[in-house]
Design an enzyme around this catalytic site. Structure first.
Site, short mmCIF file in Angstrom:
data_model
loop_
_atom_site.label_atom_id
_atom_site.label_comp_id
_atom_site.label_asym_id
_atom_site.label_seq_id
_atom_site.Cartn_x
_atom_site.Cartn_y
_atom_site.Cartn_z
N HIS B 119 0.88 -1.17 0.00
CA HIS B 119 0.00 0.00 0.00
C HIS B 119 0.92 1.22 0.00
O HIS B 119 2.03 1.17 0.53
CB HIS B 119 -0.81 -0.07 1.30
CG HIS B 119 -1.89 0.95 1.42
ND1 HIS B 119 -1.65 2.25 1.77
CD2 HIS B 119 -3.23 0.84 1.27
CE1 HIS B 119 -2.80 2.91 1.84
NE2 HIS B 119 -3.77 2.07 1.53
N ASP B 197 3.16 -4.82 8.03
CA ASP B 197 1.99 -3.97 7.95
C ASP B 197 0.76 -4.87 8.10
O ASP B 197 0.37 -5.58 7.18
CB ASP B 197 1.98 -3.25 6.59
CG ASP B 197 0.70 -2.47 6.35
OD1 ASP B 197 -0.18 -2.46 7.24
OD2 ASP B 197 0.58 -1.86 5.27
N GLN B 200 -4.49 -5.16 7.13
CA GLN B 200 -5.52 -6.09 6.67
C GLN B 200 -5.49 -7.39 7.47
O GLN B 200 -6.54 -7.93 7.83
CB GLN B 200 -5.32 -6.42 5.18
CG GLN B 200 -5.47 -5.23 4.24
CD GLN B 200 -6.88 -4.71 4.16
OE1 GLN B 200 -7.85 -5.40 4.48
NE2 GLN B 200 -7.01 -3.45 3.76
N LYS B 223 -10.31 -0.48 10.41
CA LYS B 223 -10.59 -1.69 9.63
C LYS B 223 -10.98 -2.85 10.54
O LYS B 223 -11.48 -3.87 10.09
CB LYS B 223 -9.37 -2.08 8.80
CG LYS B 223 -9.01 -1.04 7.74
CD LYS B 223 -7.88 -1.52 6.86
CE LYS B 223 -7.14 -0.38 6.20
NZ LYS B 223 -7.74 0.05 4.93
N CYS B 361 -4.71 2.50 -3.69
CA CYS B 361 -3.51 3.01 -3.04
C CYS B 361 -2.33 2.07 -3.25
O CYS B 361 -1.50 1.89 -2.35
CB CYS B 361 -3.72 3.22 -1.54
SG CYS B 361 -4.91 4.47 -1.15
C1 LIG Z 1 -2.29 -2.97 3.61
C2 LIG Z 1 -2.62 -1.58 4.08
N1 LIG Z 1 -1.67 -0.82 4.64
C3 LIG Z 1 -1.92 0.42 5.10
C4 LIG Z 1 -3.18 0.97 5.01
C5 LIG Z 1 -3.38 2.36 5.52
O1 LIG Z 1 -4.28 2.44 6.56
P1 LIG Z 1 -4.64 3.87 7.15
O2 LIG Z 1 -5.14 4.67 5.98
O3 LIG Z 1 -5.68 3.63 8.17
O4 LIG Z 1 -3.39 4.44 7.69
C6 LIG Z 1 -4.20 0.22 4.42
C7 LIG Z 1 -5.57 0.72 4.25
O5 LIG Z 1 -5.92 1.73 3.71
C8 LIG Z 1 -3.91 -1.08 3.95
O6 LIG Z 1 -4.87 -1.83 3.36
#
Ligand SMILES: Cc1ncc(COP(=O)(O)O)c(C=O)c1O
Lengths: 144, 403
Positions: B119, B197, B200, B223, B361
């Site tokens: 991401h 990370d 998910q 999430k 993203c």
């Molecule tokens: C794999 C992953 N990493 C990071 C994020 C970032 O999360 P956040 O926008 O809550 O910081 C997301 C979701 O948007 C994600 O799916």
């Protein structure tokens, strides 16, 4: 089908079979419009001399609305003056972005039928940019 | 696990969208919130709200206690110690914290290793670090099926210059669950620390940072059926102690004069300013709620849904699933011949079905897959097989409409 009102028959047919795709001969300007949010990309190729747009072609990678908008734009501005084309772009954006209650001039009076096909997009705010992307690119090409 | 009972706890699921019952298949972007979470937050603001760590009065003491209880909840949830839990705004901020703070300890010549399926949250902060600190940024490739290429990963680690690996535990696009234990062992054997990370992954499976053996783990509250504005960084105590603060301000100091300041002990050192107090309470409640249902039940439900989806969706003419990873969670990206993902999403929306469309993203991943956009259906605790059937049926009509 339900909810398909923003896909006018004209939009559908032009997205399937665009009539102005490709690039023009003796091109005088080319410009690329990108929508970073969704990855849509329109590459415009045009020939404009003496303040008149003689030919416009596009290569579009994007959704049906973006594709049809690029195609119907090319049709609408071919043969028109640069000033009129820019004005048409403003009217088109106005039609989409101005709430109907504040719209003083009826779209029917100022916009070619092909462009009025996009009118239902007013209620699909997240998709407006798909329709305006080719026009933004055209504005850039004509003023650069 | 009784789905009807679970659904009844999510007030939003009985909403109508464009006159149709809401079919919410976008939980991977953000999950809906159960009553208990909404109520806990409202209750906190109604009856025991004050700033924390500051007031000597009763309300502040109670709020502080509630906030710290949430930290304890997160600690036991991940299998870490309470001092090792830093509250952040979200995963993005947690990763940025590590990139700034741990990153400032890296030297030119060292490298950070990410993967092709990150991401943007786990990519851009490392690019920024690269440009700031003159380190190298390496990218481990994926296979065409959407799994991490472990041979290549090993090769990229082999010169011993990688100081930190930062890789997703589950892809938000392909659904791929990465082989975390293998990645950790290989990273450590090469002398690197590793951050996972878990944005998910944490929604779908029990995480035990000790068992995984990782050094940093991040996730985001919204999430996990919790509120927005709260995320978590877990890191090993000795790492947090060695790392400089990320942001300066109130709460993170021990002593301040105009000449200099000294830092509070961890985790306060990394929590400058008034934190998301109410949201921390919401997250603690969400974790209780999830653990009460149990990851075994959640995992079984999501595996059944995913299997069902992978059976019925490919029967839709022109449909193709993006990626075929060995192990996957409840996330399915797809394309449909002759219909652009945005047109799919718009028409699904007009029929009450929420999916995501775009690059999710993860633009470099899209590029790697040779795509510019996909549509994505993702499942949560409350998702039903009937909803997936509705999706399939509606996709069929959309395809007919366009072709
Ligand atoms: C794999 C992953 N990493 C990071 C994020 C970032 O999360 P956040 O926008 O809550 O910081 C997301 C979701 O948007 C994600 O799916």
């Amino acid at each position: 089908m339900d909810g398909s009102s923003c896909y006018d028959a004209l939009i559908l047919s032009r997205s399937r079979k665009p009539e102005f795709s490709g690039s023009v001969e003796e091109e005088t300007a080319t410009v690329q419009g990108n929508n970073p949010v969704c990855g849509d990309r329109v590459t415009l190729s045009l020939r404009a001399t003496d303040g008149t747009i003689h030919a416009v072609r596009h290569q579009t990678r994007g959704c049906a609305i973006c594709m049809a908008s690029a195609d119907l734009m090319a049709e609408a501005v071919t043969g028109s003056s640069i000033t009129d084309a820019l004005e048409l772009g403003r009217r088109f954006a106005d039609m989409l972005e101005t709430p109907s209650s504040q719209n003083m001039i009826a779209d029917e009076d100022v916009l070619p039928v092909g462009l009025q096909a996009f009118r239902p997009l007013r209620t699909h705010r997240s998709r407006l940019r798909c329709a305006t992307l080719p026009w933004t690119a055209l504005g850039e090409a004509l003023t650069q | 696990m009784n789905i009807a009972e679970i659904r009844a706890q999510f007030p939003i699921l009985s909403e109508k969208v464009h006159g149709k019952p809401l079919v919410f298949l976008d939980s991977a972007a953000s999950a809906q919130k159960p009553d208990v979470v909404i109520d806990a937050m409202a209750q906190m603001m109604r009856s025991q709200y004050a700033n924390i760590h500051r007031g000597l009065h009763w309300m502040s003491e109670r709020a502080t206690e509630a906030y710290e209880v949430s930290r304890n909840r997160v600690a036991s949830f991940l299998g870490g110690a309470r001092e090792e839990i830093v509250f952040t705004r979200n995963s993005t901020e947690a990763i940025n914290l590590v990139a700034y703070s741990y990153g400032s300890l890296l030297k030119p010549g060292q490298a950070v290793l990410i993967s092709e399926m990150e991401h943007h949250a786990n990519l851009v902060p490392w690019q920024m670090l690269r440009d700031r600190a003159g380190i190298e940024l390496r990218v481990a490739p994926i296979t065409d099926d959407g799994d991490l290429d472990l041979d290549a990963y090993g090769r990229l680690l082999s010169d011993g210059r990688v100081a930190l690996v930062a890789i997703t535990h589950m892809s938000n696009v392909l659904g791929t669950i990465t082989p975390a234990e293998r990645l950790v062992t290989m990273a450590h054997d090469a002398g690197a620390k590793i951050l996972l990370d878990g944005s998910q992954a944490v929604v779908h499976r029990k995480i035990d940072v000790q068992k995984l053996g990782v050094d940093f783990y991040v996730f985001t509250g919204h999430k996990l059926y919790g509120p927005t504005g709260i995320g978590v960084l877990w890191a090993r105590r000795e790492l947090l102690e060695a790392m400089p603060p990320f942001m300066g301000g109130g709460d993170m100091i021990s002593h301040v004069t105009f000449e200099r300041s000294t830092w509070a002990p961890i985790p306060a050192k990394f929590e400058a300013g008034t934190p998301a107090i109410v949201e921390a309470i919401g997250l603690g409640t969400a974790i209780d709620w999830v653990e009460n249902i149990g990851y075994e039940a959640i995992g079984a439900h999501e595996a059944a849904l995913t299997a069902h989806a992978l059976r019925v969706l490919p029967e839709v003419p022109g449909f193709s699933v993006v990626g075929k990873p060995k192990e996957r969670g409840g996330v399915i990206s797809f394309t449909m011949e002759d219909v652009h993902p945005h047109d799919i999403a718009t028409l699904l929306d007009r029929n009450g079905i929420a999916v995501r469309a775009g690059h999710h993203c993860a633009e470099p991943l899209m590029h790697r897959l040779g795509l510019t956009a996909t549509a994505r259906a993702s499942f949560g605790i409350y998702t039903t097989e009937e909803e997936i059937d509705t999706l399939a049926e509606t996709l069929r009509r959309i395809r007919q409409f366009f072709v």
